[in-house]
Design a protein around this motif. Structure first.
Motif, PDB file in Angstrom:
ATOM      1  N   LEU A 512      -8.314  -1.295   6.321  1.00  0.00           N
ATOM      2  CA  LEU A 512      -7.368  -0.169   6.294  1.00  0.00           C
ATOM      3  C   LEU A 512      -8.019   1.096   6.859  1.00  0.00           C
ATOM      4  O   LEU A 512      -7.996   2.167   6.251  1.00  0.00           O
ATOM      5  N   THR A 513      -8.579   0.965   8.041  1.00  0.00           N
ATOM      6  CA  THR A 513      -9.277   2.094   8.664  1.00  0.00           C
ATOM      7  C   THR A 513      -8.344   3.002   9.471  1.00  0.00           C
ATOM      8  O   THR A 513      -8.734   4.115   9.826  1.00  0.00           O
ATOM      9  N   HIS A 514      -7.141   2.546   9.766  1.00  0.00           N
ATOM     10  CA  HIS A 514      -6.225   3.367  10.550  1.00  0.00           C
ATOM     11  C   HIS A 514      -5.841   4.629   9.770  1.00  0.00           C
ATOM     12  O   HIS A 514      -5.720   4.597   8.539  1.00  0.00           O
ATOM     13  N   PRO A 515      -5.650   5.761  10.463  1.00  0.00           N
ATOM     14  CA  PRO A 515      -5.319   7.014   9.770  1.00  0.00           C
ATOM     15  C   PRO A 515      -4.098   6.937   8.857  1.00  0.00           C
ATOM     16  O   PRO A 515      -4.020   7.697   7.881  1.00  0.00           O
ATOM     17  N   VAL A 516      -3.134   6.041   9.137  1.00  0.00           N
ATOM     18  CA  VAL A 516      -1.938   5.972   8.301  1.00  0.00           C
ATOM     19  C   VAL A 516      -2.292   5.645   6.852  1.00  0.00           C
ATOM     20  O   VAL A 516      -1.582   6.041   5.926  1.00  0.00           O
ATOM     21  N   PHE A 517      -3.413   4.947   6.634  1.00  0.00           N
ATOM     22  CA  PHE A 517      -3.811   4.580   5.272  1.00  0.00           C
ATOM     23  C   PHE A 517      -4.689   5.647   4.613  1.00  0.00           C
ATOM     24  O   PHE A 517      -5.200   5.430   3.509  1.00  0.00           O
ATOM     25  N   HIS A 518      -4.842   6.785   5.271  1.00  0.00           N
ATOM     26  CA  HIS A 518      -5.690   7.845   4.724  1.00  0.00           C
ATOM     27  C   HIS A 518      -4.952   9.187   4.611  1.00  0.00           C
ATOM     28  O   HIS A 518      -5.459  10.093   3.958  1.00  0.00           O
ATOM     29  N   ARG A 519      -3.781   9.272   5.196  1.00  0.00           N
ATOM     30  CA  ARG A 519      -3.139  10.579   5.326  1.00  0.00           C
ATOM     31  C   ARG A 519      -2.132  10.894   4.230  1.00  0.00           C
ATOM     32  O   ARG A 519      -1.914  12.069   3.905  1.00  0.00           O
ATOM     33  N   LEU A 527       6.352  11.205   0.606  1.00  0.00           N
ATOM     34  CA  LEU A 527       7.801  11.417   0.595  1.00  0.00           C
ATOM     35  C   LEU A 527       8.292  11.814   1.982  1.00  0.00           C
ATOM     36  O   LEU A 527       9.281  11.268   2.493  1.00  0.00           O
ATOM     37  N   ARG A 528       7.582  12.735   2.609  1.00  0.00           N
ATOM     38  CA  ARG A 528       7.990  13.182   3.945  1.00  0.00           C
ATOM     39  C   ARG A 528       7.831  12.066   4.972  1.00  0.00           C
ATOM     40  O   ARG A 528       8.660  11.907   5.870  1.00  0.00           O
ATOM     41  N   TYR A 529       6.780  11.275   4.828  1.00  0.00           N
ATOM     42  CA  TYR A 529       6.562  10.157   5.758  1.00  0.00           C
ATOM     43  C   TYR A 529       7.695   9.138   5.636  1.00  0.00           C
ATOM     44  O   TYR A 529       8.258   8.691   6.646  1.00  0.00           O
ATOM     45  N   ILE A 530       8.041   8.771   4.422  1.00  0.00           N
ATOM     46  CA  ILE A 530       9.130   7.813   4.201  1.00  0.00           C
ATOM     47  C   ILE A 530      10.420   8.326   4.823  1.00  0.00           C
ATOM     48  O   ILE A 530      11.153   7.580   5.487  1.00  0.00           O
ATOM     49  N   HIS A 531      10.712   9.588   4.618  1.00  0.00           N
ATOM     50  CA  HIS A 531      11.974  10.131   5.135  1.00  0.00           C
ATOM     51  C   HIS A 531      11.935  10.346   6.649  1.00  0.00           C
ATOM     52  O   HIS A 531      12.976  10.251   7.304  1.00  0.00           O
ATOM     53  N   ARG A 532      10.760  10.603   7.208  1.00  0.00           N
ATOM     54  CA  ARG A 532      10.677  10.667   8.664  1.00  0.00           C
ATOM     55  C   ARG A 532      10.995   9.303   9.271  1.00  0.00           C
ATOM     56  O   ARG A 532      11.712   9.208  10.273  1.00  0.00           O
ATOM     57  N   LEU A 533      10.450   8.262   8.682  1.00  0.00           N
ATOM     58  CA  LEU A 533      10.741   6.920   9.191  1.00  0.00           C
ATOM     59  C   LEU A 533      12.213   6.577   9.011  1.00  0.00           C
ATOM     60  O   LEU A 533      12.846   6.022   9.914  1.00  0.00           O
ATOM     61  N   GLN A 534      12.747   6.893   7.853  1.00  0.00           N
ATOM     62  CA  GLN A 534      14.159   6.589   7.593  1.00  0.00           C
ATOM     63  C   GLN A 534      15.070   7.285   8.598  1.00  0.00           C
ATOM     64  O   GLN A 534      16.070   6.709   9.058  1.00  0.00           O
ATOM     65  N   ALA A 535      14.721   8.513   8.977  1.00  0.00           N
ATOM     66  CA  ALA A 535      15.570   9.295   9.882  1.00  0.00           C
ATOM     67  C   ALA A 535      15.613   8.701  11.287  1.00  0.00           C
ATOM     68  O   ALA A 535      16.504   9.031  12.074  1.00  0.00           O
ATOM     69  N   LYS A 536      14.665   7.827  11.630  1.00  0.00           N
ATOM     70  CA  LYS A 536      14.645   7.211  12.960  1.00  0.00           C
ATOM     71  C   LYS A 536      15.583   6.009  13.048  1.00  0.00           C
ATOM     72  O   LYS A 536      15.791   5.473  14.141  1.00  0.00           O
ATOM     73  N   ASP A 537      16.106   5.587  11.919  1.00  0.00           N
ATOM     74  CA  ASP A 537      16.851   4.332  11.873  1.00  0.00           C
ATOM     75  C   ASP A 537      18.330   4.551  11.593  1.00  0.00           C
ATOM     76  O   ASP A 537      18.736   5.588  11.070  1.00  0.00           O
ATOM     77  N   LEU A 538      19.106   3.531  11.928  1.00  0.00           N
ATOM     78  CA  LEU A 538      20.525   3.537  11.600  1.00  0.00           C
ATOM     79  C   LEU A 538      20.764   2.540  10.468  1.00  0.00           C
ATOM     80  O   LEU A 538      20.299   1.401  10.525  1.00  0.00           O
ATOM     81  N   SER A 539      21.475   2.971   9.446  1.00  0.00           N
ATOM     82  CA  SER A 539      21.829   2.110   8.324  1.00  0.00           C
ATOM     83  C   SER A 539      23.307   2.299   8.024  1.00  0.00           C
ATOM     84  O   SER A 539      24.002   3.070   8.701  1.00  0.00           O
ATOM     85  N   LEU A 540      23.798   1.634   6.998  1.00  0.00           N
ATOM     86  CA  LEU A 540      25.201   1.812   6.624  1.00  0.00           C
ATOM     87  C   LEU A 540      25.483   3.205   6.090  1.00  0.00           C
ATOM     88  O   LEU A 540      26.646   3.595   5.958  1.00  0.00           O
ATOM     89  N   THR A 541      24.442   3.976   5.793  1.00  0.00           N
ATOM     90  CA  THR A 541      24.666   5.361   5.386  1.00  0.00           C
ATOM     91  C   THR A 541      25.081   6.219   6.563  1.00  0.00           C
ATOM     92  O   THR A 541      25.554   7.343   6.374  1.00  0.00           O
TER      93      THR A 541
END
Length: 968
Positions: A512-519, A527-541
């Protein structure tokens, strides 16, 4: 069970009773007596009258006024008149479904609360691949309970799936790093089926050797051994179970399977054994506890060719067996044979990094009867959660959790030894095996249960204790006091802990040396990371997802709420049945309801995906023929239009596929069926048929088709993918099907979760009941049942409440209305778009079932516009494209479901009509054929139109990275 246990169970259940008086009509008043609380000052037994609200109009998109307008457009005076013309009279159900009347959300959830309260949540130290763990609240609330994540579709359209693709890439990298192997997929169903997938992959890789024996360590989890044995038998693979310490490879084997740590907790050094396997030409598979690999030498470093396991203890509730994401990792040379989906890092046309599903030509929907796996739905939502668990804790946090578990385990072992017990050989990670006399072992088990503790009986003379992330010093105190058997402890737990050496492990390689596992270790950042990813996608919402054959309908909040109730989430799948009476009641009711809906005599809930339901149904048919002395019946007839999983499942079940042609109307060519059924009459095992047809039409000849197959000695397997067009109107068993799987993640409202979880239970006719699948740990299935097809006895138990709530909310009338409105919505779209796009297949009355196919093939000639161009352009209008180029290349299959409103249907139609106008501009020469809105992304406008990937992303065949930390 002792008298005290019985009394405790009865008292616990009595406290949870809810008295109901329910008006039998939907929306009728309900009188509820609130359950007792433990505070007599607040519990006054007040009877509260409550006026119920009908849920059905909330589930159905079009209002009654909208339905009237749509019917007027179609030229029908009523919904009943439309259905009468759409569904063949010969198969119509002549009565209403015998189900309880629909009820309000409040009433149904109160009833389910009472059922859930009958589950007793003990402290379970059972292990066997399932551990209590802590789901970080930020992950539970923002992923598991968030419709922006659980209503997403499989990420086939990368432009609107970059968020979940990144989350899955995190998962792949986590697995690859921890296992020490180069390639990991984006999750599988469970550990047992992952082991079976590894076996079949190795079998294919070693085919030239002609060896058909697979060796399995007897220290593997029993459910894993059982699933492997089930999957091996139809393929003619012999499974040999034995002790790796004495096996000398005198018998040639194509691969071996080892458990690490072993099921009883032993940690073996497998290096020499694997070297011997390789020297004899065999491959090595290691089923590894992923958390332990933060401390132990990873399988890739001691020679494993494949590593498999589950990620349940990475923040996923046990849920009485699932859903949990399995993992599968292997070496670089085998990347084109690895089952399931892989996320890769590619480039868009501007050279920017972009994520997409890679190497899709391996998948069953492409390879069909040449496939070695039928995996379709995987546990994507749970893989996203497990990956985020690693992101949140990082390598140091995961190691700290593992070290704490290991140190507590060593402390427990030290205490047990001082109490005079003989233990299994150290070192330990989380499990100790205790040698006891038989009578003493049973006495300890009974005493433990009286204290609401579950221990594992490994053998008549040994017990197992597996610790976990939630274990406390008080738990150790209680366990040691239990084993002291009424004698005072001669030590304190604190003193033992001080004597216990610090946890350690032989692993030296980084992970787990990639920065994503340290930031993202603070909740704010995650919380912000989860919502940034969610905002890139289309769902039934965001918008409708009109995918033909996928039924992306409403997953109501009331249906989803119970999933995270602790009474459902915190049960180990192998607790004694008396502790899971709520689950057992729920299963019994759900099975009864599904049997009534389908007309079958019985249901098995074990298959944990639609593809696994297909496979299980064919195994049941195979067992039936063998029981009758007709094991030579191995030919399976499958229409050319069938789902790709159908031929793949048939091959896995040991059958030979014979394709059946379709006629010009998309129906099964009955003449071709009759000829081939007669040709293979002596060997005919089954016909696999989808109804309504894969082309979206109610075939008039379905009864004739079933009778024809039966006359030739075969059984009829009905693919239940399109059950959403049947519920309440017709039943598969009534018109001739012998077995049918049900996609609960389609028709019965379990959400798709970005590609899983799913559930695929099967219904069978009475003569097939004895062959329903069993399980090695918990008794279930038929008297002559096929082996286990999933690691847990009832598959993904914790999501079955979703379908239970849906059926309870809708009732017989509501379910029928849902089917009728689904058919209305599909025909409305077909009618509106027919002047612009030809409708490829229609029934004899010029109508479709619950989906329609738009024929777009002409535009390749007239405007050099491909179906993919139209799909990508539809994204610009804010929609997920429908199913593309299936079942017919160059077409779109549209299924609106019953949950979409007339306004959303019109918005979709208007987008498609506008796209047709854009095509016409190309046809008239007003717009360049190669530089237009269908070929290139429009300028960035923000929001949903932030589509930075070009339509040429999918066809690119350049180098693809399957990890975060390698180049593109």
């Amino acid at each position: 069970m002792s008298e005290s246990l019985i009394d405790a169970a009865n008292t616990h259940q009595a406290q949870a009773l809810v008295t109901r008086s329910i008006d039998p009509t939907p929306g009728g008043d309900s009188i509820l007596v609130a359950p007792s609380t433990q505070d007599p000052q607040t519990d006054r037994g007040t009877v509260q009258a409550w006026a119920g609200e009908d849920f059905v109009p909330r589930h159905l998109g079009p209002s009654l006024a909208d339905q009237a307008q749509m019917l007027e457009v179609l030229g029908f005076p009523s919904l009943a008149a439309l259905i009468a013309k759409t569904v063949p009279p010969a198969i119509r159900l002549s009565r209403e479904l015998q189900l309880p009347a629909g009820r309000s959300e409040y009433d149904v959830l109160q009833t389910l609360r009472a059922i859930a309260a009958q589950n007793q949540v003990f402290r379970s130290f059972l292990g066997m691949g399932y551990s209590p763990c802590i789901t970080p609240p930020v992950i539970q609330r923002n992923i598991l309970e968030n419709p922006g994540w659980y209503t997403q579709y499989t990420p086939y359209q990368p432009e609107i799936a970059q968020g979940r693709l990144e989350a899955l890439l995190n998962f792949q990298t986590m697995v690859s790093d921890l296992t020490g192997l180069a390639i990991a997929n984006a999750s599988l169903l469970d550990e047992g089926t992952a082991a079976a997938e590894a076996m079949t992959m190795c079998y294919g890789l070693q085919a030239k050797q002609g060896v058909k024996t697979f060796w399995v360590s007897d220290t593997c989890h029993p459910q894993t051994i059982a699933v492997v044995q089930t999957r091996a038998q139809p393929l003619g693979i012999e499974v040999v179970v034995g002790d790796h310490r004495s096996f000398n490879f005198d018998t040639p084997v194509f691969a071996v399977l080892l458990q690490y740590p072993a099921s009883d907790g032993a940690i073996y050094d497998y290096q020499l054994f694997i070297d011997q396997a390789h020297a004899r030409g065999a491959l090595a598979i290691v089923a590894a506890d992923l958390l332990s690999l933060t401390l132990l030498t990873p399988p890739g470093e001691f020679g494993a060719d494949v590593a498999i396991g589950n990620t349940q203890r990475f923040g996923i509730p046990m849920g009485y067996g699932g859903p949990h994401a399995a993992y599968f990792a292997t070496r670089e040379p085998y990347k084109r044979q690895i089952p399931g989906r892989l996320v890769g890092v590619s480039k868009d046309v501007h050279g920017h990094p972009a994520l997409r599903l890679a190497l899709q030509t391996r998948e069953q929907h492409i390879r069909r009867d040449k496939a070695t796996s039928n995996i379709c739905t995987a546990q994507v939502l749970l893989a996203v959660m497990a990956g985020m668990y690693a992101v949140y804790h990082g390598p140091a946090g995961l190691k700290q959790i593992a070290q704490r578990i290991q140190q507590l385990t060593q402390t427990l072992a030290l205490g047990l030894q001082r109490l005079g017990y003989q233990l299994g050989q150290p070192p330990y990670f989380d499990t100790v095996r205790i040698q006891v006399e038989v009578h003493r072992g049973w006495r300890l088990l009974e005493r433990a249960r009286s204290q609401r503790i579950n221990l594992r009986a490994i053998a008549p003379n040994s017990l197992g204790i597996s610790l976990n992330e939630t274990t406390t010093l008080q738990d150790l105190q209680d366990l040691l006091t239990l084993f002291a058997e009424e004698q005072p402890l001669p030590f304190t737990v604190s003193a033992l802990l001080a004597e216990t050496p610090a946890a350690y492990g032989p692993r030296t390689s980084p992970y787990l040396t990639h920065p994503v596992f340290h930031r993202y270790h603070s909740e704010t950042e995650l919380l912000r990371y989860i919502h940034r990813l969610q905002a890139k996608d289309l769902s039934l919402t965001t918008a409708m997802i009109p995918l033909g054959s996928c039924t992306m309908k409403l997953n109501a909040t009331a249906e989803m709420v119970p999933v995270t109730w602790p009474e459902f989430g915190q049960l180990h799948p192998f607790v004694p049945l008396e502790q899971a009476q709520g689950y057992q009641l729920l299963f019994q009711q759900l099975e009864t309801w599904l049997a009534e809906i389908t007309g079958f005599a019985g249901i098995s809930l074990q298959p944990n995906a639609g593809s696994q339901g297909e496979y299980t149904g064919l195994l049941v048919i195979r067992a039936y023929h063998q029981h009758r002395g007709e094991g030579h019946r191995t030919v399976c007839l499958i229409p050319q239009s069938a789902h790709g999983t159908n031929p793949a499942s048939a091959v896995m079940a040991g059958m030979q596929v014979v394709a059946i042609a379709c006629d010009a109307h998309g129906n099964i060519d009955i003449a071709d069926l009759r000829a081939k059924a007669k040709q293979h009459q002596q060997q005919l095992a089954a016909l696999m048929v989808t109804y309504p047809s894969t082309h979206g039409v109610f075939e008039e000849g379905i009864r004739e088709i079933c009778a024809l197959v039966h006359a030739c000695g075969g059984q009829v397997y009905l693919d239940g993918a399109n059950m959403n067009a049947q519920v309440g109107l017709c039943r598969p068993a009534d018109f001739g099907a012998d077995v049918c799987h049900l996609n609960l993640h389609k028709t019965f409202c379990i959400p798709h979760g970005g590609g899983g979880p799913g559930m695929g239970p099967i219904g069978v006719a009475a003569h097939l009941l004895p062959f329903l699948p069993g399980h090695p740990v918990v008794a279930t299935g038929g008297s002559q049942g096929v082996g286990a097809v999933a690691a847990a006895p009832w598959g993904s138990g914790s999501i079955l409440p979703i379908s239970w709530v849906y059926i309870a909310l809708m009732g017989a009338q509501g379910l029928t209305q849902a089917t009728e409105v689904a058919i209305l919505n599909a025909n409305y779209i077909a009618h509106r778009l027919a002047p612009y796009y030809p409708i490829l297949y229609q029934g004899q009355q010029g109508l479709v079932a619950h989906e329609c196919i738009l024929d777009l093939r002409q535009f390749k000639k007239t405007a050099e516009v491909e179906v993919d161009d139209i799909a990508k352009r539809l994204i610009d209008y804010g929609f997920h494209p429908p199913t593309v180029s299936w079942p017919v290349a160059g077409t779109m299959m549209v299924e609106p479901t019953e949950s979409e409103s007339k306004q959303e249907l019109d918005r979709f139609c208007e987008a498609m009509i506008a796209i047709r106008a854009e095509i016409q501009a190309i046809e008239r020469g007003e717009v360049d054929r190669h530089n237009n809105l269908l070929k290139n992304c429009p300028p960035h406008r923000g929001g949903l139109n932030d589509r930075r990937l070009e339509s040429s992303l999918f066809p690119r065949t350049g180098r693809v990275s399957l990890r975060l930390d390698t180049g593109t």
